[in-house]
Design a protein around this motif. Structure first.
Motif, PDB file in Angstrom:
ATOM      1  N   GLN A  11       0.829  -1.205   0.000  1.00  0.00           N
ATOM      2  CA  GLN A  11       0.000   0.000   0.000  1.00  0.00           C
ATOM      3  C   GLN A  11       0.868   1.261   0.000  1.00  0.00           C
ATOM      4  O   GLN A  11       0.571   2.237  -0.701  1.00  0.00           O
ATOM      5  CB  GLN A  11      -0.932  -0.002   1.218  1.00  0.00           C
ATOM      6  N   GLU A  12       1.943   1.257   0.765  1.00  0.00           N
ATOM      7  CA  GLU A  12       2.823   2.429   0.802  1.00  0.00           C
ATOM      8  C   GLU A  12       3.567   2.605  -0.527  1.00  0.00           C
ATOM      9  O   GLU A  12       3.810   3.730  -0.965  1.00  0.00           O
ATOM     10  CB  GLU A  12       3.800   2.317   1.968  1.00  0.00           C
ATOM     11  N   ALA A  13       3.901   1.496  -1.171  1.00  0.00           N
ATOM     12  CA  ALA A  13       4.535   1.584  -2.489  1.00  0.00           C
ATOM     13  C   ALA A  13       3.574   2.178  -3.512  1.00  0.00           C
ATOM     14  O   ALA A  13       3.973   2.960  -4.390  1.00  0.00           O
ATOM     15  CB  ALA A  13       5.005   0.199  -2.934  1.00  0.00           C
ATOM     16  N   LEU A  14       2.295   1.830  -3.408  1.00  0.00           N
ATOM     17  CA  LEU A  14       1.286   2.383  -4.315  1.00  0.00           C
ATOM     18  C   LEU A  14       1.154   3.894  -4.125  1.00  0.00           C
ATOM     19  O   LEU A  14       1.031   4.642  -5.100  1.00  0.00           O
ATOM     20  CB  LEU A  14      -0.068   1.709  -4.079  1.00  0.00           C
ATOM     21  N   VAL A  15       1.166   4.322  -2.878  1.00  0.00           N
ATOM     22  CA  VAL A  15       1.095   5.762  -2.594  1.00  0.00           C
ATOM     23  C   VAL A  15       2.290   6.475  -3.229  1.00  0.00           C
ATOM     24  O   VAL A  15       2.151   7.539  -3.852  1.00  0.00           O
ATOM     25  CB  VAL A  15       1.059   6.016  -1.075  1.00  0.00           C
ATOM     26  N   LYS A  16       3.468   5.880  -3.081  1.00  0.00           N
ATOM     27  CA  LYS A  16       4.668   6.480  -3.653  1.00  0.00           C
ATOM     28  C   LYS A  16       4.595   6.512  -5.172  1.00  0.00           C
ATOM     29  O   LYS A  16       5.041   7.478  -5.820  1.00  0.00           O
ATOM     30  CB  LYS A  16       5.908   5.707  -3.200  1.00  0.00           C
ATOM     31  N   ALA A  17       3.992   5.474  -5.772  1.00  0.00           N
ATOM     32  CA  ALA A  17       3.838   5.442  -7.231  1.00  0.00           C
ATOM     33  C   ALA A  17       2.931   6.576  -7.701  1.00  0.00           C
ATOM     34  O   ALA A  17       3.228   7.253  -8.693  1.00  0.00           O
ATOM     35  CB  ALA A  17       3.272   4.091  -7.658  1.00  0.00           C
ATOM     36  N   VAL A  18       1.828   6.773  -7.001  1.00  0.00           N
ATOM     37  CA  VAL A  18       0.899   7.841  -7.367  1.00  0.00           C
ATOM     38  C   VAL A  18       1.579   9.205  -7.268  1.00  0.00           C
ATOM     39  O   VAL A  18       1.327  10.110  -8.067  1.00  0.00           O
ATOM     40  CB  VAL A  18      -0.363   7.793  -6.466  1.00  0.00           C
ATOM     41  N   GLU A  19       2.481   9.337  -6.301  1.00  0.00           N
ATOM     42  CA  GLU A  19       3.175  10.619  -6.092  1.00  0.00           C
ATOM     43  C   GLU A  19       4.281  10.856  -7.125  1.00  0.00           C
ATOM     44  O   GLU A  19       4.513  12.006  -7.538  1.00  0.00           O
ATOM     45  CB  GLU A  19       3.787  10.646  -4.689  1.00  0.00           C
ATOM     46  N   THR A  20       4.956   9.793  -7.549  1.00  0.00           N
ATOM     47  CA  THR A  20       6.160   9.974  -8.379  1.00  0.00           C
ATOM     48  C   THR A  20       5.987   9.628  -9.851  1.00  0.00           C
ATOM     49  O   THR A  20       6.681  10.196 -10.697  1.00  0.00           O
ATOM     50  CB  THR A  20       7.329   9.140  -7.803  1.00  0.00           C
ATOM     51  N   TRP A  21       5.099   8.722 -10.181  1.00  0.00           N
ATOM     52  CA  TRP A  21       4.986   8.286 -11.578  1.00  0.00           C
ATOM     53  C   TRP A  21       4.531   9.376 -12.546  1.00  0.00           C
ATOM     54  O   TRP A  21       4.891   9.315 -13.733  1.00  0.00           O
ATOM     55  CB  TRP A  21       4.069   7.069 -11.679  1.00  0.00           C
ATOM     56  N   PRO A  22       3.738  10.340 -12.112  1.00  0.00           N
ATOM     57  CA  PRO A  22       3.389  11.399 -13.073  1.00  0.00           C
ATOM     58  C   PRO A  22       4.610  12.123 -13.629  1.00  0.00           C
ATOM     59  O   PRO A  22       4.554  12.716 -14.705  1.00  0.00           O
ATOM     60  CB  PRO A  22       2.516  12.352 -12.237  1.00  0.00           C
ATOM     61  N   ASN A  23       5.735  12.093 -12.909  1.00  0.00           N
ATOM     62  CA  ASN A  23       6.966  12.714 -13.393  1.00  0.00           C
ATOM     63  C   ASN A  23       7.726  11.817 -14.366  1.00  0.00           C
ATOM     64  O   ASN A  23       8.728  12.239 -14.940  1.00  0.00           O
ATOM     65  CB  ASN A  23       7.887  13.042 -12.209  1.00  0.00           C
ATOM     66  N   GLY A  24       7.262  10.584 -14.527  1.00  0.00           N
ATOM     67  CA  GLY A  24       7.930   9.639 -15.409  1.00  0.00           C
ATOM     68  C   GLY A  24       7.737   8.222 -14.928  1.00  0.00           C
ATOM     69  O   GLY A  24       8.346   7.828 -13.922  1.00  0.00           O
ATOM     70  N   GLN A  25       6.918   7.456 -15.632  1.00  0.00           N
ATOM     71  CA  GLN A  25       6.621   6.090 -15.201  1.00  0.00           C
ATOM     72  C   GLN A  25       7.798   5.180 -15.519  1.00  0.00           C
ATOM     73  O   GLN A  25       8.389   5.285 -16.595  1.00  0.00           O
ATOM     74  CB  GLN A  25       5.353   5.583 -15.895  1.00  0.00           C
ATOM     75  N   PRO A  26       8.158   4.262 -14.612  1.00  0.00           N
ATOM     76  CA  PRO A  26       9.282   3.350 -14.879  1.00  0.00           C
ATOM     77  C   PRO A  26       8.977   2.406 -16.039  1.00  0.00           C
ATOM     78  O   PRO A  26       7.814   2.134 -16.351  1.00  0.00           O
ATOM     79  CB  PRO A  26       9.418   2.586 -13.555  1.00  0.00           C
ATOM     80  N   ASN A  27      10.045   1.907 -16.665  1.00  0.00           N
ATOM     81  CA  ASN A  27       9.870   0.977 -17.783  1.00  0.00           C
ATOM     82  C   ASN A  27       9.218  -0.326 -17.349  1.00  0.00           C
ATOM     83  O   ASN A  27       8.504  -0.961 -18.120  1.00  0.00           O
ATOM     84  CB  ASN A  27      11.227   0.692 -18.433  1.00  0.00           C
ATOM     85  N   ASP A  28       9.492  -0.735 -16.114  1.00  0.00           N
ATOM     86  CA  ASP A  28       8.926  -1.975 -15.574  1.00  0.00           C
ATOM     87  C   ASP A  28       8.138  -1.623 -14.301  1.00  0.00           C
ATOM     88  O   ASP A  28       8.665  -1.737 -13.188  1.00  0.00           O
ATOM     89  CB  ASP A  28      10.042  -2.970 -15.267  1.00  0.00           C
ATOM     90  N   PRO A  29       6.882  -1.187 -14.444  1.00  0.00           N
ATOM     91  CA  PRO A  29       6.102  -0.741 -13.279  1.00  0.00           C
ATOM     92  C   PRO A  29       5.991  -1.790 -12.180  1.00  0.00           C
ATOM     93  O   PRO A  29       6.129  -1.479 -11.000  1.00  0.00           O
ATOM     94  CB  PRO A  29       4.731  -0.409 -13.880  1.00  0.00           C
ATOM     95  N   LYS A  30       5.776  -3.046 -12.576  1.00  0.00           N
ATOM     96  CA  LYS A  30       5.643  -4.098 -11.569  1.00  0.00           C
ATOM     97  C   LYS A  30       6.948  -4.301 -10.813  1.00  0.00           C
ATOM     98  O   LYS A  30       6.958  -4.416  -9.572  1.00  0.00           O
ATOM     99  CB  LYS A  30       5.197  -5.403 -12.226  1.00  0.00           C
ATOM    100  N   GLY A  31       8.059  -4.337 -11.542  1.00  0.00           N
ATOM    101  CA  GLY A  31       9.350  -4.501 -10.892  1.00  0.00           C
ATOM    102  C   GLY A  31       9.648  -3.350  -9.946  1.00  0.00           C
ATOM    103  O   GLY A  31      10.192  -3.553  -8.849  1.00  0.00           O
ATOM    104  N   TRP A  32       9.295  -2.134 -10.366  1.00  0.00           N
ATOM    105  CA  TRP A  32       9.496  -0.952  -9.507  1.00  0.00           C
ATOM    106  C   TRP A  32       8.694  -1.092  -8.218  1.00  0.00           C
ATOM    107  O   TRP A  32       9.208  -0.827  -7.124  1.00  0.00           O
ATOM    108  CB  TRP A  32       9.063   0.295 -10.275  1.00  0.00           C
ATOM    109  N   LEU A  33       7.443  -1.519  -8.343  1.00  0.00           N
ATOM    110  CA  LEU A  33       6.597  -1.674  -7.161  1.00  0.00           C
ATOM    111  C   LEU A  33       7.132  -2.758  -6.227  1.00  0.00           C
ATOM    112  O   LEU A  33       7.113  -2.606  -5.006  1.00  0.00           O
ATOM    113  CB  LEU A  33       5.162  -1.994  -7.582  1.00  0.00           C
ATOM    114  N   ILE A  34       7.613  -3.870  -6.811  1.00  0.00           N
ATOM    115  CA  ILE A  34       8.151  -4.952  -5.977  1.00  0.00           C
ATOM    116  C   ILE A  34       9.371  -4.462  -5.197  1.00  0.00           C
ATOM    117  O   ILE A  34       9.484  -4.691  -3.988  1.00  0.00           O
ATOM    118  CB  ILE A  34       8.505  -6.180  -6.847  1.00  0.00           C
ATOM    119  N   THR A  35      10.266  -3.790  -5.893  1.00  0.00           N
ATOM    120  CA  THR A  35      11.473  -3.295  -5.231  1.00  0.00           C
ATOM    121  C   THR A  35      11.137  -2.286  -4.143  1.00  0.00           C
ATOM    122  O   THR A  35      11.649  -2.354  -3.016  1.00  0.00           O
ATOM    123  CB  THR A  35      12.424  -2.655  -6.261  1.00  0.00           C
ATOM    124  N   THR A  36      10.255  -1.342  -4.468  1.00  0.00           N
ATOM    125  CA  THR A  36       9.874  -0.303  -3.503  1.00  0.00           C
ATOM    126  C   THR A  36       9.152  -0.912  -2.309  1.00  0.00           C
ATOM    127  O   THR A  36       9.423  -0.561  -1.149  1.00  0.00           O
ATOM    128  CB  THR A  36       8.979   0.744  -4.183  1.00  0.00           C
TER     129      THR A  36
END
Length: 386
Positions: free
Chosen positions: A37-62
């Motif tokens: 859940q905290e990784a999702l919040v961080k994604a919502v905050e940061t992805w508008p500036n540039g979504q990672p090439n591998d969104p799932k991998g980014w979420l797993i790592t975060t």
């Protein structure tokens, strides 16, 4: 510069795989879910500036890094800190669908149905606690406590633990109903339940799995006609049947007939048979209510459920007249869900509009969704001014 908006539907679709990745690596479910859940919040905050090439991998790592932070502060850190060195390596995340396994995990035998569904909506469906509380018409604090207790109950479970199929079917059934309710925040849950039911049907020849899939398809076929543009409910008898999806009806009937042909009747097959009879009627007046009552008789025999008896009373009111339906209803507990609304409908059919209006108003106060509450309130007002 205007930033892109995060696609929340796409984001929610990644949750099962991310959560499963953490649990597979040894994270306990409760802490893993918090980390995701905290990784999702961080994604919502940061992805508008540039979504990672591998969104799932980014979420797993975060999420894994956040899990490590949470685990270090836990009283059991001496056990969990052994996992710190296992951070997922960089690179594309594996494309594995663990959603069904998570359903088995969330359908833990120690949980009540309400808690299992709430946990599934939160952990797998990606809804916020506030959204789930609104769907159940309970305070957010109450729902938070319910979800917290459910997470603790499954905290030590693992995805490779054997699950109970009947419990999973029940949770899938309830989750589908939440998605089918018309709430725009959870509408896609119905389609997700259908997708998972198809997976289950491909994995097992169980007749009740097929029955549940058929039931989902036949109900979902009516979804385009269930609500108006303003979101208000359209009763089954008033729906524009040309909007019903014939492809889903054809598929649902075929799945149901194959299951019934194996002569091992269960409750989901019986419910699907009732839905098929509704789907077969070209107009509301063409509905074979006599046969529907017979299927409800089968359901009563299979389940003994008071709710099934209530639905049978309404069907009997259609088949044999409202007085017969009211007589059957009088044998049931008035505290049953939708008892008052059913009584209002049957009184309306019997021509007792004053009593029906009063009962519709009472039923509106007991409604489990805003759309249902508005529908019943409007019905009461219409009868009062008729």
């Amino acid at each position: 510069m205007k930033h892109a908006v995060v696609d929340e539907t796409q984001l929610r679709s990644l949750i099962p795989g991310v959560l499963a990745a953490l649990v597979h690596r040894g994270a306990d479910f409760a802490t893993a879910e918090d980390a995701v859940q905290e990784a999702l919040v961080k994604a919502v905050e940061t992805w508008p500036n540039g979504q990672p090439n591998d969104p799932k991998g980014w979420l797993i790592t975060t999420a894994w890094r956040r899990f490590v932070d949470l685990a270090r502060s836990d009283v059991a850190r001496h056990r969990r800190e052994q996992l710190v060195s296992d951070e997922p390596p960089p690179g594309p995340a594996a494309s594995v669908d663990d959603t069904l396994q998570l359903y088995f995990l969330c359908a833990h035998p120690t949980l009540s149905s309400a808690s299992a569904v709430a946990l599934t909506l939160r952990a797998v469906g990606g809804l916020t606690t506030k959204q789930i509380a609104q769907a159940y018409l309970v305070p957010e604090s109450t729902m938070a406590q319910r979800i917290s207790r459910a997470k603790r109950a499954v905290s030590d479970a693992r995805l490779d633990s054997p699950g109970d199929l009947s419990t999973v079917l029940k949770v899938l059934y309830l989750v589908f109903n939440e998605g089918y309710s018309g709430d725009p925040n959870i509408a896609d849950l119905a389609e997700e339940a259908i997708r998972l039911a198809r997976q289950l049907a491909a994995m097992t020849p169980d007749e009740e799995v097929a029955g549940l899939l058929a039931l989902f398809l036949l109900h979902h076929a009516r979804r385009p006609a269930r609500t108006r543009a303003d979101g208000s409910l359209v009763p089954l008898a008033e729906q524009d049947r040309s909007l019903w999806r014939t492809d889903l009806i054809v598929e649902g009937v075929a799945v149901l007939q194959a299951a019934l042909g194996r002569d091992r009747l269960g409750e989901y097959q019986a419910q699907a048979a009732i839905a098929a009879l509704h789907a077969d009627a070209q107009t509301a007046d063409d509905t074979d209510w006599v046969q529907i009552v017979e299927w409800y008789d089968e359901l009563v025999r299979l389940t003994g459920s008071p709710v099934v008896r209530l639905n049978r009373a309404v069907a009997l009111g259609e088949a044999d007249g409202p007085r017969a339906g009211l007589a059957a209803l009088a044998e049931l507990d008035p505290a049953l869900p939708r008892y008052t609304a059913s009584s209002a409908y049957l009184h309306e059919k019997a021509g007792d509009l004053a009593t029906a209006a009063q009962l519709y108003a009472q039923a509106a106060a007991q409604a489990h969704s805003l759309a249902e509450r508005n529908h019943l309130t409007l019905r009461a007002a219409t009868l009062r001014h008729s």
